[in-house]
Scaffold this motif. Structure first.
Motif, mmCIF file in Angstrom:
data_model
loop_
_atom_site.group_PDB
_atom_site.id
_atom_site.type_symbol
_atom_site.label_atom_id
_atom_site.label_comp_id
_atom_site.label_asym_id
_atom_site.label_seq_id
_atom_site.Cartn_x
_atom_site.Cartn_y
_atom_site.Cartn_z
ATOM 1 N N LEU A 41 6.381 34.796 -30.415
ATOM 2 C CA LEU A 41 5.876 36.085 -30.890
ATOM 3 C C LEU A 41 6.235 37.244 -29.961
ATOM 4 O O LEU A 41 5.797 38.365 -30.187
ATOM 5 C CB LEU A 41 4.356 36.009 -31.092
ATOM 6 N N THR A 42 7.048 36.987 -28.970
ATOM 7 C CA THR A 42 7.502 38.047 -28.079
ATOM 8 C C THR A 42 8.228 39.106 -28.895
ATOM 9 O O THR A 42 9.134 38.797 -29.671
ATOM 10 C CB THR A 42 8.462 37.483 -27.010
ATOM 11 N N GLY A 43 7.820 40.363 -28.768
ATOM 12 C CA GLY A 43 8.477 41.456 -29.474
ATOM 13 C C GLY A 43 8.208 41.501 -30.960
ATOM 14 O O GLY A 43 8.958 42.144 -31.705
ATOM 15 N N ILE A 44 7.141 40.868 -31.418
ATOM 16 C CA ILE A 44 6.897 40.817 -32.863
ATOM 17 C C ILE A 44 6.635 42.200 -33.457
ATOM 18 O O ILE A 44 7.093 42.496 -34.564
ATOM 19 C CB ILE A 44 5.751 39.848 -33.226
ATOM 20 N N ALA B 262 9.129 32.769 -23.395
ATOM 21 C CA ALA B 262 8.510 32.125 -24.552
ATOM 22 C C ALA B 262 9.562 31.422 -25.396
ATOM 23 O O ALA B 262 10.688 31.902 -25.542
ATOM 24 C CB ALA B 262 7.769 33.151 -25.399
ATOM 25 N N ARG B 263 9.169 30.272 -25.925
ATOM 26 C CA ARG B 263 10.074 29.496 -26.783
ATOM 27 C C ARG B 263 9.443 29.284 -28.145
ATOM 28 O O ARG B 263 8.227 29.365 -28.300
ATOM 29 C CB ARG B 263 10.352 28.142 -26.142
ATOM 30 N N ASN B 264 10.287 29.008 -29.102
ATOM 31 C CA ASN B 264 9.802 28.636 -30.429
ATOM 32 C C ASN B 264 9.142 27.272 -30.319
ATOM 33 O O ASN B 264 9.621 26.396 -29.597
ATOM 34 C CB ASN B 264 10.959 28.580 -31.424
ATOM 35 N N ARG B 265 8.054 27.115 -31.013
ATOM 36 C CA ARG B 265 7.338 25.842 -31.048
ATOM 37 C C ARG B 265 7.182 25.461 -32.509
ATOM 38 O O ARG B 265 8.121 25.567 -33.279
ATOM 39 C CB ARG B 265 5.997 25.996 -30.342
ATOM 40 N N ILE B 266 5.985 25.077 -32.905
ATOM 41 C CA ILE B 266 5.706 24.828 -34.324
ATOM 42 C C ILE B 266 5.966 26.118 -35.086
ATOM 43 O O ILE B 266 6.498 26.121 -36.180
ATOM 44 C CB ILE B 266 4.261 24.336 -34.526
ATOM 45 N N GLY B 267 5.561 27.226 -34.490
ATOM 46 C CA GLY B 267 5.823 28.556 -35.031
ATOM 47 C C GLY B 267 6.782 29.288 -34.109
ATOM 48 O O GLY B 267 7.029 28.863 -32.984
#
Length: 127
Positions: free
Chosen positions: A57-60, A49-54
């Motif tokens: 959320l991996t490991g949130i 997963a990569r950062n996008r607009i937000g």
């Protein structure tokens, strides 16, 4: 030929959950369907997963708010909130982000359905 009917059919299959969306015998979990519907426009979660607009959320769940490496668009309010994303805190934030963190720049109306929030939290705990 337009993409509209095909896109609508794909979304319907994804949102149908395990009974309606089979991919090699594997369905989309109800929590994944909530994530796709409510979060995926701005966020990613899971391996790669990569950062996008937000932020990703991996490991949130269990992480301190405003601390995803490489994501610099947090509001000062969220960054300074001191919140740790427990299931309870995440539930409150997802229900009404602007009332939980006054001054957040999170542009999200909130998810009011408790069952959907529970499914989303369960999904994210696996990521």
């Amino acid at each position: 030929m337009t993409k509209g009917p095909f896109a609508a059919a794909a979304v319907a299959l994804i949102l149908a959950g395990p009974q309606g969306a089979a991919a090699g015998g594997q369905g989309v979990s109800p929590g994944a369907a909530v994530f796709i519907r409510e979060c995926a426009k701005c966020h990613q979660a899971g391996a790669g997963a990569r950062n996008r607009i937000g932020p990703a959320l991996t490991g949130i769940i269990g992480r301190q708010a405003g601390t995803v490496p490489g994501y610099d668009n947090y509001s000062d309010a969220l960054r300074q909130s001191g919140i740790v994303w427990t299931p309870e805190n995440f539930r409150s934030f997802v229900k009404d982000p602007k009332s939980m963190v006054i001054g957040t720049t999170q542009v999200y109306r909130g998810l009011k359905d408790d069952e959907s929030i529970s499914l989303l939290i369960e999904y994210l705990e696996e990521k």
